[in-house]
Design a protein around this motif. Structure first.
Motif, short mmCIF file in Angstrom:
data_model
loop_
_atom_site.label_atom_id
_atom_site.label_comp_id
_atom_site.label_asym_id
_atom_site.label_seq_id
_atom_site.Cartn_x
_atom_site.Cartn_y
_atom_site.Cartn_z
N LEU A 1 13.62 15.30 -5.98
CA LEU A 1 14.37 16.06 -4.83
C LEU A 1 13.25 16.71 -4.23
N SER A 2 12.20 17.51 -4.91
CA SER A 2 11.06 18.21 -4.07
C SER A 2 10.44 17.18 -3.43
N ALA A 3 9.82 16.18 -3.77
CA ALA A 3 9.04 15.24 -3.26
C ALA A 3 9.68 14.51 -2.08
N ALA A 4 10.93 14.21 -2.27
CA ALA A 4 11.78 13.62 -1.07
C ALA A 4 11.96 14.81 -0.02
N LYS A 5 12.11 16.06 -0.44
CA LYS A 5 12.27 17.11 0.64
C LYS A 5 11.04 17.38 1.55
N LYS B 1 0.82 -1.33 -0.03
CA LYS B 1 -0.08 0.03 -0.04
C LYS B 1 0.79 1.01 -0.05
N ILE B 2 2.02 1.49 1.02
CA ILE B 2 2.51 2.64 1.22
C ILE B 2 3.42 2.72 -0.42
N ARG B 3 3.92 1.72 -1.05
CA ARG B 3 4.64 1.82 -2.02
C ARG B 3 3.79 2.25 -3.37
N THR B 4 2.46 1.69 -3.09
CA THR B 4 1.54 2.12 -4.38
C THR B 4 1.40 3.74 -4.20
N GLU B 5 0.76 4.04 -3.10
CA GLU B 5 0.50 5.22 -2.72
C GLU B 5 1.54 6.48 -3.16
N THR B 6 2.97 6.38 -2.72
CA THR B 6 4.13 6.93 -3.04
C THR B 6 4.42 7.14 -4.43
N ILE C 1 11.16 6.92 -2.42
CA ILE C 1 11.51 8.06 -3.21
C ILE C 1 13.05 7.91 -3.50
N ALA C 2 13.57 7.96 -2.38
CA ALA C 2 15.37 7.91 -2.20
C ALA C 2 15.74 6.87 -3.39
N THR C 3 14.99 5.71 -3.53
CA THR C 3 15.54 4.77 -4.40
C THR C 3 15.73 5.01 -5.81
N TYR C 4 14.94 6.27 -6.22
CA TYR C 4 15.07 6.84 -7.53
C TYR C 4 16.07 7.91 -7.53
N LEU C 5 16.59 8.18 -6.49
CA LEU C 5 17.59 9.53 -6.43
C LEU C 5 19.07 8.69 -6.59
#
Length: 150
Positions: A55-59, A20-25, A87-91
């Motif tokens: 970066l904006s989403a992570a911040k 659920k959390i991964r899907t939501e994110t 999100i950090a996995t995509y950075l």
């Protein structure tokens, strides 16, 4: 593969697995991408724009996490932390404190900074180079610390 395609592929996989959390994110990231596409830019998102979006989403997640911790809401802080980690996995891989500190010292020497007044010479150079690889707050703190010691 473009960020949009990667997110869509990962979103499909997370929906099938029931995370659920991964899907939501991932849905929130996809919504940000769709907002960009519908903004009238009439172009494909560049890697720099993808980085800026991530970066904006992570911040936002990081700030919310800190706010929830401050206000004694650990359950909400944990949710934000989980979203931040997704999100950090995509950075790009984040630099360590020591790596950032080393680079700050190198740039201060290269620019010829002599004290705190030269902060505006050092920070733009570092942020251009370290964007997405290091936290801006950390860079700023280290620059102030190192320039104050001169």
């Amino acid at each position: 593969m473009a960020l949009k395609d990667t997110i869509n592929t990962d979103l499909t996989a997370s929906m099938k697995s029931g995370d659920k959390i991964r899907t939501e994110t991932l849905r929130s990231l996809r919504a940000l991408i769709l907002d960009f596409e519908k903004s009238g830019a009439d172009r494909i998102m560049s890697p720099d724009e993808e980085m800026k979006l991530l970066l904006s989403a992570a911040k936002k997640r990081k700030e919310a996490m800190e706010l929830f911790q401050t206000n004694n809401r650990p359950e909400l802080a944990e949710k934000e932390k989980a979203e931040y980690e997704i999100i950090a996995t995509y950075l790009p891989k984040q630099m360590t404190h020591e790596e950032v500190e080393k680079r700050v010292v190198e740039v201060i020497a290269a620019v010829g900074a002599t004290g705190p007044a030269d902060t505006n010479k050092v920070i733009p150079v570092l942020m251009k180079e370290l964007k997405g690889k290091a936290d801006g707050k950390l860079v700023q703190e280290l620059v102030k610390e190192k320039l104050s010691a001169l």
